[in-house]
Design an enzyme around this catalytic site. Structure first.
Site, mmCIF file in Angstrom:
data_model
loop_
_atom_site.group_PDB
_atom_site.id
_atom_site.type_symbol
_atom_site.label_atom_id
_atom_site.label_comp_id
_atom_site.label_asym_id
_atom_site.label_seq_id
_atom_site.Cartn_x
_atom_site.Cartn_y
_atom_site.Cartn_z
ATOM 1 C CG ASP A 1 -2.885 -0.638 10.598
ATOM 2 O OD1 ASP A 1 -1.988 -0.829 10.769
ATOM 3 O OD2 ASP A 1 -3.267 0.477 9.764
ATOM 4 C CB CYS B 1 -0.827 -0.017 1.246
ATOM 5 S SG CYS B 1 -2.300 1.281 1.133
#
Length: 218
Positions: free
Chosen positions: A138, A10
């Site tokens: 996360d 990402c």
């Protein structure tokens, strides 16, 4: 037989980084559409980068508390495969934003911090977002992700591992342990393959992918 762990890198913002990720055989590439992020790309740059992504490599757009109009404008300019909601979006809001993007599938990020006491909190969150294609786990950091912080993997119940995209402080040195302990469907890396904040490092990208493949082979 153990399934292959999918890999998403990402926060790519340079053409050479896209090309390297594709050459490594990653499954998904993430573009950040959150202006405060050092990894942010505007629509013109995102469209340019998207043209370098071949068929069968997913292109995921990361959004933080975006409006339906912002989502619609983005997918009109950039051929995103899926959306990733990393803010405070409720299940109802996620459904509306997905609809604004032509009903593209979405992932919902759960930011795990000190207030996450046990696996029941993760199960409750995952059950609230059953329409999500996946739950991205996360660490809670300032600035919505990309902070390079690891959270307590023991909190992740096996019941959601098959939907889990594991993120948060992963790098070539710890991803094998993470895969062995969690068995997530996919792993997502950003800061763990950077030379500096927002600047990807090709050697670290290569090492990360090789570490995932080695873990799968064990």
């Amino acid at each position: 037989m153990k399934s292959r762990t999918r890999i998403k890198i990402c926060g790519l913002s340079q053409p050479a980084d896209i090309d390297h990720a594709v050459a490594l055989g990653v499954d998904a590439i993430g573009l950040v559409f959150y202006p405060p992020s050092p990894r942010y790309v505007d629509l013109a740059r995102a469209a340019e980068l998207a043209r370098r992504v071949p068929a069968y490599v997913s292109l995921v757009g990361l959004f933080v508390n975006a409006t339906a109009d912002e989502i619609a404008r983005t997918v009109e300019a950039v051929p995103l495969t899926a959306l990733q909601f990393h803010g405070d979006e409720t299940p109802v809001q996620c459904a509306a934003l997905s609809a604004a993007a032509g009903n593209r599938p979405y992932m919902r990020a759960m930011r795990i911090g000190p207030e996450t006491k046990d696996s029941g909190d993760l199960l409750q969150f995952a059950n609230a977002y059953t329409a999500a294609q996946g739950i991205l786990l996360d660490a809670l950091v300032e600035g919505y992700g990309g902070g390079g912080k690891v959270f307590d993997w023991s909190l992740i119940p096996k019941d959601i591992a098959r939907r889990a995209v594991l993120s948060g402080g992963l790098n070539a040195h710890n991803v094998a342990e993470a895969i062995g302990r969690v068995t997530p469907y996919a792993v997502d890396v950003s800061s763990g393959v950077e030379a500096s904040r927002g600047v990807k490092d090709h050697a670290r990208m290569t090492a990360f992918v090789h570490a995932v493949r080695a873990a799968d082979a064990e």
